[in-house]
Enzyme design. Structure first.
Site, PDB file in Angstrom:
ATOM      1  CG  HIS A  27      -1.911   1.365   1.759  1.00  0.00           C
ATOM      2  ND1 HIS A  27      -3.170   1.105   0.818  1.00  0.00           N
ATOM      3  CD2 HIS A  27      -1.524   2.239   1.452  1.00  0.00           C
ATOM      4  CE1 HIS A  27      -3.772   1.612   0.711  1.00  0.00           C
ATOM      5  NE2 HIS A  27      -2.862   2.988   1.789  1.00  0.00           N
ATOM      6  CD  GLU A  28       1.830   3.258   4.126  1.00  0.00           C
ATOM      7  OE1 GLU A  28       1.976   4.831   2.995  1.00  0.00           O
ATOM      8  OE2 GLU A  28       0.271   3.781   4.676  1.00  0.00           O
ATOM      9  CG  HIS A  31       0.474   5.937  -0.829  1.00  0.00           C
ATOM     10  ND1 HIS A  31      -0.162   6.189  -1.994  1.00  0.00           N
ATOM     11  CD2 HIS A  31      -0.248   5.311   0.274  1.00  0.00           C
ATOM     12  CE1 HIS A  31      -2.186   6.399  -0.807  1.00  0.00           C
ATOM     13  NE2 HIS A  31      -1.777   5.209   0.242  1.00  0.00           N
TER      14      HIS A  31
END
Length: 220
Positions: A27-28, A31
């Site tokens: 997820h990160e 980003h």
């Protein structure tokens, strides 16, 4: 309570925490990748343009809280370190808010991709008759976690990703809505988490049912 904890339960807790750490890392990373593609060098400079879970783990949100919650049989929850990004570096081909929305949406999109990879791996292992009960448990945990992380982060509340996505589409006449969510979104989310378990459960349920339908479709 500790005396009543079985090795099987500890194994489940371990599987959950490992799967959560991996899911948060993806997820990160997404980003960071989106911000980098838009021209922001900050994530790479801060060592976040990597899939290494250690770079994205938050001591409290990724490790301590999930373990304590699991052992206490409370609602399971966690988070990673936010990826630092500076919208002033984004390409001028998108607006600053549009760039922030793209970066925000990349995290949940990464969870969708990881869920797809899990289903593909399950299908492959099932085809060669190597999908053991233990492997299936790990993969299903990964699948469910990524569905929950995606849906949760798309809630239109700050500081969640959905708040940034909503802000990019709000017209100027509704900017007060974004200001309200910036000020109170965190409290609303905490209230939902602590008091509205049934609300969140009802929100997640159809997505988890759909994920399970896909699971059984690929593994037979």
């Amino acid at each position: 309570m500790l005396a009543a904890i079985s090795p099987q339960f500890l194994s489940l807790v371990g599987i959950y925490v490992v799967c959560l750490v991996l899911s948060i890392a993806v997820h990160e990373y997404c980003h960071a990748l989106a911000a980098s593609k838009l021209g922001d060098p900050t994530p790479e400079q801060e060592g976040r343009l990597t899939l290494n879970p250690v770079s994205h783990a938050d001591v409290v949100g990724t490790l301590i809280l999930p373990v304590v919650a699991a052992l206490g049989q409370w609602p399971l929850f966690g988070w990673g370190k936010p990826v630092p990004t500076q919208p002033r570096f984004y390409t001028r081909r998108v607006s600053m808010r549009g760039g922030m929305a793209i970066v925000a949406a990349a995290g949940p999109a990464g969870n969708v991709v990881l869920a797809g990879v899990v289903l593909g791996l399950a299908a492959l292992l099932g085809t060669v008759d190597q999908l053991t009960p233990q492997t299936a448990r790990v993969l299903q945990t990964l699948l469910h976690l990524n569905v929950v992380l995606c849906v949760l982060n798309l809630l239109p509340l700050h500081p969640l990703d959905g708040g940034k996505i909503l802000a990019a589409f709000l017209p100027a006449s509704l900017e007060y809505v974004d200001n309200f969510l910036l000020r109170y979104g965190g409290f609303i989310f905490i209230g939902l988490f602590l008091l509205g378990g049934r609300v969140l459960g009802a929100l997640f349920a159809p997505f988890l049912r759909f994920a399970d339908q896909l699971w059984w479709a690929v593994v037979g």
